[in-house]
Design a protein around this motif. Structure first.
Motif, PDB file in Angstrom:
ATOM      1  N   ILE A  55      44.815  30.538  43.313  1.00 17.16           N
ATOM      2  CA  ILE A  55      43.796  31.458  43.564  1.00 17.16           C
ATOM      3  C   ILE A  55      43.686  32.009  44.964  1.00 17.16           C
ATOM      4  O   ILE A  55      43.657  31.185  45.670  1.00 17.16           O
ATOM      5  CB  ILE A  55      42.687  30.939  42.978  1.00 17.16           C
ATOM      6  CG1 ILE A  55      42.634  30.496  41.470  1.00 17.16           C
ATOM      7  CG2 ILE A  55      41.264  31.613  43.229  1.00 17.16           C
ATOM      8  CD1 ILE A  55      41.440  29.546  40.962  1.00 17.16           C
ATOM      9  N   ALA A  57      41.238  33.463  47.575  1.00 17.96           N
ATOM     10  CA  ALA A  57      39.614  33.476  48.195  1.00 17.96           C
ATOM     11  C   ALA A  57      39.745  34.879  48.618  1.00 17.96           C
ATOM     12  O   ALA A  57      39.974  35.169  49.662  1.00 17.96           O
ATOM     13  CB  ALA A  57      39.278  32.447  48.855  1.00 17.96           C
ATOM     14  N   ASN A  79      36.177  36.692  34.382  1.00 16.89           N
ATOM     15  CA  ASN A  79      36.334  35.362  33.428  1.00 16.89           C
ATOM     16  C   ASN A  79      34.986  35.476  32.697  1.00 16.89           C
ATOM     17  O   ASN A  79      34.126  36.456  32.628  1.00 16.89           O
ATOM     18  CB  ASN A  79      36.496  34.161  34.381  1.00 16.89           C
ATOM     19  CG  ASN A  79      35.037  33.874  35.129  1.00 16.89           C
ATOM     20  OD1 ASN A  79      34.292  34.828  35.354  1.00 16.89           O
ATOM     21  ND2 ASN A  79      35.114  32.703  35.644  1.00 16.89           N
ATOM     22  N   GLY A  82      31.792  35.844  34.839  1.00 16.46           N
ATOM     23  CA  GLY A  82      31.809  36.916  36.168  1.00 16.46           C
ATOM     24  C   GLY A  82      31.230  38.121  35.703  1.00 16.46           C
ATOM     25  O   GLY A  82      31.071  38.547  34.772  1.00 16.46           O
ATOM     26  N   GLN A 107      29.613  32.776  43.118  1.00 15.80           N
ATOM     27  CA  GLN A 107      30.894  33.473  43.061  1.00 15.80           C
ATOM     28  C   GLN A 107      31.419  33.527  41.623  1.00 15.80           C
ATOM     29  O   GLN A 107      30.984  32.885  40.664  1.00 15.80           O
ATOM     30  CB  GLN A 107      31.756  32.229  43.723  1.00 15.80           C
ATOM     31  CG  GLN A 107      31.971  30.925  42.788  1.00 15.80           C
ATOM     32  CD  GLN A 107      32.843  29.917  43.515  1.00 15.80           C
ATOM     33  OE1 GLN A 107      33.164  30.095  44.631  1.00 15.80           O
ATOM     34  NE2 GLN A 107      33.350  28.809  42.944  1.00 15.80           N
ATOM     35  N   LEU A 109      35.334  34.747  39.287  1.00  8.06           N
ATOM     36  CA  LEU A 109      36.772  34.815  39.132  1.00  8.06           C
ATOM     37  C   LEU A 109      36.962  36.187  38.593  1.00  8.06           C
ATOM     38  O   LEU A 109      36.457  36.800  37.703  1.00  8.06           O
ATOM     39  CB  LEU A 109      37.360  33.844  38.222  1.00  8.06           C
ATOM     40  CG  LEU A 109      37.042  32.089  39.035  1.00  8.06           C
ATOM     41  CD1 LEU A 109      37.940  31.349  38.019  1.00  8.06           C
ATOM     42  CD2 LEU A 109      37.632  32.233  40.215  1.00  8.06           C
ATOM     43  N   THR A 127      44.662  35.745  40.287  1.00  8.88           N
ATOM     44  CA  THR A 127      43.336  35.388  40.204  1.00  8.88           C
ATOM     45  C   THR A 127      42.532  35.390  41.573  1.00  8.88           C
ATOM     46  O   THR A 127      43.170  34.841  42.530  1.00  8.88           O
ATOM     47  CB  THR A 127      43.162  34.067  39.571  1.00  8.88           C
ATOM     48  OG1 THR A 127      43.832  34.476  38.171  1.00  8.88           O
ATOM     49  CG2 THR A 127      41.766  33.953  39.332  1.00  8.88           C
ATOM     50  N   ARG A 129      39.058  34.670  43.688  1.00  4.73           N
ATOM     51  CA  ARG A 129      37.812  34.081  43.701  1.00  4.73           C
ATOM     52  C   ARG A 129      36.890  34.739  44.491  1.00  4.73           C
ATOM     53  O   ARG A 129      37.159  34.769  45.900  1.00  4.73           O
ATOM     54  CB  ARG A 129      37.692  32.631  44.120  1.00  4.73           C
ATOM     55  CG  ARG A 129      36.456  31.920  44.180  1.00  4.73           C
ATOM     56  CD  ARG A 129      36.611  30.650  44.557  1.00  4.73           C
ATOM     57  NE  ARG A 129      37.403  29.693  43.767  1.00  4.73           N
ATOM     58  CZ  ARG A 129      38.517  29.100  43.954  1.00  4.73           C
ATOM     59  NH1 ARG A 129      38.972  29.317  45.210  1.00  4.73           N
ATOM     60  NH2 ARG A 129      38.941  28.309  42.945  1.00  4.73           N
TER      61      ARG A 129
END
Length: 450
Positions: A55, A57, A79, A82, A107, A109, A127, A129
């Protein structure tokens, strides 16, 4: 992950006089090539690496780009929980890019997937984050001194604002930090330039600023930088309206500007308002009976808006809000005169108190200047920049309205003849208003204290 084999054309056996068998290493043999779909990720133009879980960031407002090794089809999605939105997305045959905006403080995704197109097969997800957005992001109810109520949407992550009056009048632009004053932000114009002295400061859920609003008194379209207060924490519980408040106000028409200075009390669980309307500035408890105005208070047309109706003249009403600043409150009205729709009305009130805090603040005046004020126990100093870029300064000495006047309103006693002003404090606001006379009527200065 699937791979694809790319054939490289036919060829004979070993041939020639060599004794080696035809195989993978023979110059004349076909070679099976495995084509693997790969992607490269950049964040704000810099190559990025995923963590151990695969992932990436990123921060809200980052611009991410995913570049594939082949022509692909792109798909992107949040997601389950999200709410990431995209700003300036661009999708090409082998590149996907967008600025990721997170409207939540949690936060979330977001996944961008490249799937095989010409020359490659397989699926390659990336992906991201996205950290929670700036807690100051959001929508604020604006009460402007030009007599309008508007909506200000701020996003500090992508450095944008939108000032909207209804559904068909929106001004959008960039905002940035004022390099000359920490904690001050500059409204940029739609063309990217700075909008003169249009600035703002924010504390908790309250904003004090200046913006080029429409000039209510102009028969043609015109704009002028004017002060405003905005909040996203309006009181919705009626009983919480109760209290004694000092109030400054201005009425500005095409031909006159008038100030209003008074004290009022809200009681009975927020259902009754009594104001001293005398030309002398009395505490409401000391107000002559003949100068007392009584108003009923009930819920207004929307949440956080309350309607006050004068008992002696039910056609005379006003809609107000009570902004919460921690455990303190700010009374706010912005509107037009019932008898003159080209006359603006603005009112601000703070709780009566004998306390007079000292400190530094910043804010704007109805003359369009933006400045810094240092408030002491008996005096204040202000340095400001005017609309034309010139600097000015002011030194004010405070007097007292004792024994019959409010403790939280102080007359300014060192003005030139006829130039009388009053100051008040509360809920982190320091305000100055002109007296009820032709020289200073209609002047208002609003500052947010640090």
């Amino acid at each position: 992950m699937s791979t694809v084999l790319i054939g490289c054309g036919g060829g004979g056996g070993g041939g020639g006089s060599g004794d080696s068998a035809g195989g993978a290493n023979s110059p004349g043999a076909p070679i099976a090539t495995e084509a693997r779909l790969t992607v490269q990720v950049t964040v704000n133009g810099t190559p990025a690496a995923a963590d151990a879980a695969g992932i990436y960031a990123v921060k809200p407002g980052d611009v991410v780009a995913v570049t594939s090794s082949e022509t692909v089809n792109w798909q992107s999605s949040n997601n389950a929980t999200g709410g990431i939105t995209l700003r300036n997305p661009a999708v090409g045959a082998s590149t996907w890019s967008a600025q990721l905006v997170n409207p939540s403080t949690d936060q979330a995704l977001y996944t961008v997937t490249a799937s095989g197109g010409s020359g490659a097969s397989g699926v390659q997800p990336s992906t991201f984050r996205v950290a929670g957005g700036d807690v100051r992001n959001g929508t604020y109810a604006v009460f402007a001194t030009n007599g309008t109520r508007q909506t200000l949407a701020l996003n500090f992550d992508i450095k944008t604002y939108e000032m909207s009056e209804g559904t068909d009048k929106t001004v959008a632009g960039a905002l940035d930090k004022d390099p000359m004053a920490t904690g001050t932000y500059v409204f940029g114009g739609p063309d990217g330039g700075a909008v003169t002295t249009a600035r703002f400061r924010l504390a908790q859920d309250t904003i004090v600023g200046a913006f080029p609003f429409g000039v209510t008194q102009s028969p043609t379209v015109a704009y002028a930088v004017q002060p405003f207060i905005a909040s996203r924490a309006l009181t919705t519980t009626q009983a919480a309206l109760d209290g004694v408040y000092n109030r400054f106000g201005i009425n500005v028409s095409a031909t006159a500007a008038v100030s209003d200075i008074s004290q009022f009390r809200v009681s009975a669980g927020g259902t009754s308002l009594v104001r001293c309307a005398d030309l002398v500035i009395y505490r409401v408890d000391n107000c002559p009976t003949t100068s007392l105005q009584t108003w009923s208070v009930s819920p207004g047309p929307s949440a956080g808006i309350w309607r006050m109706v004068q008992a002696a003249d039910p056609a005379n009403y006003a809609d107000f809000a009570m902004a919460r600043v921690g455990d303190q409150k700010i009374f706010l009205i912005a509107g037009k005169l019932r008898t003159d729709p080209m006359a603006s009305v603005f009112r601000i009130g703070v709780a009566e108190s004998g306390s007079w805090p000292t400190g530094r603040g910043h804010g704007s005046s109805t003359k369009g200047s933006w400045g810094q004020v240092d408030v002491g126990a008996t005096e204040s100093f202000r340095t400001a920049v005017s609309l034309d870029g010139t600097s000015s300064s002011a030194h004010n000495i405070f007097g007292s309205l004792a024994p019959l006047g409010p403790q939280g309103i102080r007359p300014i006693v060192n003005g030139a003849p006829g130039e009388t002003y009053f100051a008040m404090q509360g809920a982190g606001i320091f305000a100055i208003v002109g007296a009820r006379n032709p020289q200073t009527g209609g002047y208002l200065q609003l500052n947010l204290m640090d």
